[in-house]
Design a protein around this motif. Structure first.
Motif, PDB file in Angstrom:
ATOM      1  N   UNK A 417       0.770  -1.221   0.028  1.00  0.00           N
ATOM      2  CA  UNK A 417      -0.096   0.021  -0.074  1.00  0.00           C
ATOM      3  C   UNK A 417       0.804   1.307  -0.130  1.00  0.00           C
ATOM      4  N   UNK A 418       1.563   1.311  -1.033  1.00  0.00           N
ATOM      5  CA  UNK A 418       2.520   2.504  -1.016  1.00  0.00           C
ATOM      6  C   UNK A 418       1.729   3.796  -0.986  1.00  0.00           C
ATOM      7  N   UNK A 419       2.554   4.980  -0.174  1.00  0.00           N
ATOM      8  CA  UNK A 419       1.545   6.196   0.097  1.00  0.00           C
ATOM      9  C   UNK A 419       2.274   7.222  -1.048  1.00  0.00           C
ATOM     10  N   UNK A 420       1.332   7.843  -1.630  1.00  0.00           N
ATOM     11  CA  UNK A 420       1.816   9.039  -2.547  1.00  0.00           C
ATOM     12  C   UNK A 420       1.063  10.106  -1.993  1.00  0.00           C
ATOM     13  N   UNK A 421       1.797  11.338  -1.593  1.00  0.00           N
ATOM     14  CA  UNK A 421       1.085  12.508  -1.086  1.00  0.00           C
ATOM     15  C   UNK A 421       2.225  13.651  -1.603  1.00  0.00           C
ATOM     16  N   UNK A 422       1.277  14.712  -1.663  1.00  0.00           N
ATOM     17  CA  UNK A 422       1.923  16.093  -1.840  1.00  0.00           C
ATOM     18  C   UNK A 422       1.780  17.101  -0.481  1.00  0.00           C
ATOM     19  N   UNK A 423       1.380  16.342   0.578  1.00  0.00           N
ATOM     20  CA  UNK A 423       1.147  17.014   1.710  1.00  0.00           C
ATOM     21  C   UNK A 423      -0.305  17.416   1.956  1.00  0.00           C
ATOM     22  N   UNK A 424      -1.073  17.613   0.951  1.00  0.00           N
ATOM     23  CA  UNK A 424      -2.441  17.884   0.983  1.00  0.00           C
ATOM     24  C   UNK A 424      -3.525  16.418   0.376  1.00  0.00           C
ATOM     25  N   UNK A 425      -3.045  16.112  -0.812  1.00  0.00           N
ATOM     26  CA  UNK A 425      -3.861  14.963  -1.239  1.00  0.00           C
ATOM     27  C   UNK A 425      -2.891  13.697  -0.824  1.00  0.00           C
ATOM     28  N   UNK A 426      -3.660  12.649  -0.231  1.00  0.00           N
ATOM     29  CA  UNK A 426      -2.892  11.445  -0.204  1.00  0.00           C
ATOM     30  C   UNK A 426      -3.465  10.395  -1.048  1.00  0.00           C
ATOM     31  N   UNK A 427      -2.762   9.442  -1.604  1.00  0.00           N
ATOM     32  CA  UNK A 427      -3.167   8.387  -2.312  1.00  0.00           C
ATOM     33  C   UNK A 427      -2.429   6.914  -1.885  1.00  0.00           C
TER      34      UNK A 427
END
Length: 505
Positions: A417-427
């Motif tokens: 479940x790799x996390x991808x985030x820009x600090x606001x949206x998180x996938x």
């Protein structure tokens, strides 16, 4: 995209659905039970269904009737998971209604927890269905329930959990006492917050999501009214087809800084993946002494001598629009100085992996603002933020968001479940498997993400799209080959991209 929500948010969503579709609680329970049928065995089996006194238990009772009605089970038994007097006193209205129907029909064997007969049923059954507590569980678990769940887990039978394995408190980090260890979990409408918790994940088995035949886009519209955490599970993606009139210059001009004497082929894997995924042009910066070893490893690219500083700077200034930095460069002073050179003389997008991450300092991180993607695994991330690995694993989402927000970068925290985030949206990624834990897999991911950046996707979209495609390739390979190698994923990416484009248009 699928929303991730708390218990209260899920109950709020249920209410919105019932209000909009004019459904009663009993109607929704019936749809939930029907939605479980495709996840049962294709062959009739001896089912043992454990039900609690709430609406999760009611779903189990409705499912038991459907299995018998549709001849999906050659033997169906139901255990009411409390002593009879206690169970009857705590039943919801829907649960009581469905219990009466089962008793009247006399086609399903039943017993209560004060009857030890269920011990024999556990031995005889071929599959267990868990509908004991569901999402409503909180507080202290009765001792007889703890013993029951322990017995179920010891049975070693396949277990399907309805919505969430019993014993898990959705909004807590730990399991308070014991919990069902499911083979698979079928959950409704949204992912639950517990499902992205590394301490909970081993109890879920494979997770399936069903929208109960409601339109998922409409469900997401309802979710947007009540769920504001901006965390989403990536369960599907689209790739735009290329226009008829185009040229390779439209799909990225990438420069790769990768490989040294110890990790010769890290750059090879990243470069091949970038090309296979559609990059228009790729220049690999390598020392002249390595060129003879690597020159035929990536046929569709060009090379630049690492000692030719003026040419590198000229390309960075005038040509390159995406940089890959770090695969196999080594954790050395040379890597640090080279990264400083790039960041001081290039203002475009950059994907940093491996030893590029290992040499990052706060000063260099500040230079990455609004243009960088970093792809650490948990140990690299722990070093980067100076925290213990166990802290990183228990607070993955919060810590990844914190770093991304602080430096205005994209953080891809790799792992299940790799996390991808820009600090606001998180996938949260939904693809990939443990057989992908092999050398070079991160290099392949880095090349793929850089390729997508070059093809015009935003840093955030290239990141979650790349992670999804990478895992999807690994899942396809794992159907016929285990373990999955990085080169397997590289060789599969073109087929996967074609499959997604062709299925979307």
């Amino acid at each position: 995209m699928i929303y991730v929500g708390t218990k209260e948010q899920f109950y709020g969503l249920e209410q919105i659905i019932m209000d909009n579709y004019k459904f009663s609680s009993l109607n929704l329970i019936a749809k939930a039970a029907t939605s479980l049928l495709p996840f049962l065995s294709s062959k009739p089996r001896k089912y043992l269904i454990f039900v609690g006194w709430g609406n999760n238990g009611a779903q189990g009772l409705a499912l038991a009737q459907l299995i018998v009605k549709k001849n999906l089970g050659n033997n169906v038994k139901v255990v009411f998971c409390a002593p009879k007097l206690d169970f009857v006193a705590r039943q919801t209205a829907a649960n009581k209604h469905l219990t009466n129907l089962i008793i009247q029909q006399q086609k399903i064997d039943i017993c209560y927890l004060d009857n030890s007969e269920y011990h024999e049923w556990l031995i005889e059954c071929e599959e267990i269905i868990d509908c004991i507590f569901g999402l409503s569980f909180e507080g202290d678990m009765p001792e007889n329930s703890q013993e029951l769940i322990t017995d179920i887990n010891k049975s070693s039978k396949p277990i399907l959990a309805c919505d969430i394995p019993s014993g898990i408190v959705n909004d807590k980090e730990n399991i308070p006492t014991v919990a069902i260890k499911a083979t698979r979990t079928v959950t409704f409408f949204i992912y639950k917050t517990a499902f992205i918790n590394y301490q909970i994940i081993p109890f879920l088995g494979k997770v399936y999501l069903t929208s109960l035949d409601f339109d998922q886009e409409k469900i997401n519209e309802f979710c947007s009214e009540i769920i504001d955490n901006k965390i989403f599970v990536v369960n599907d993606v689209k790739i735009e087809p290329r226009p008829l009139v185009t040229n390779k210059g439209n799909y990225g001009k990438i420069m790769l800084f990768g490989s040294n004497n110890d990790y010769l082929n890290a750059g090879t894997i990243a470069a091949n993946m970038a090309i296979q995924a559609g990059a228009g042009h790729l220049t690999w910066v390598i020392p002249q002494e390595l060129r003879n070893y690597l020159v035929n490893t990536v046929l569709e690219m060009t090379y630049c001598d690492a000692s030719d500083r003026s040419k590198i700077l000229d390309l960075l200034e005038k040509v390159i629009n995406v940089v890959i930095f770090g695969p196999g460069t080594g954790r050395t002073e040379r890597t640090l100085n080279l990264l400083k050179l790039v960041l001081d003389n290039y203002e475009g997008r950059i994907v940093i992996d491996a030893d590029g991450i290992n040499v990052l300092t706060p000063e260099l991180l500040r230079k990455l603002k609004n243009r960088a993607i970093i792809t650490p695994h948990p140990q690299e991330f722990a070093r980067l933020i100076n925290k213990r690995l166990e802290i990183v694993l228990s607070e993955r989402v919060a810590l990844a968001k914190e770093l991304a927000n602080k430096y205005k970068i994209i953080v891809i925290l790799k792992g299940y479940q790799t996390i991808i985030t820009d600090g606001d949206l998180t996938y949260i990624n939904s693809t990939g498997n443990p057989y992908m834990a092999t050398p070079g897999m991160g290099d392949a991911l880095t090349g793929l993400i850089a390729s997508l950046c070059g093809q015009g996707y935003s840093n955030l979209m290239a990141s979650y799209l790349g992670v999804y495609l990478h895992g999807f390739c690994g899942d396809l390979v794992a159907q016929t080959k285990k373990p999955v190698l990085a080169t397997d994923v590289v060789n599969k990416i073109g087929n996967v991209i074609a499959q997604i484009i062709n299925s979307s248009y």
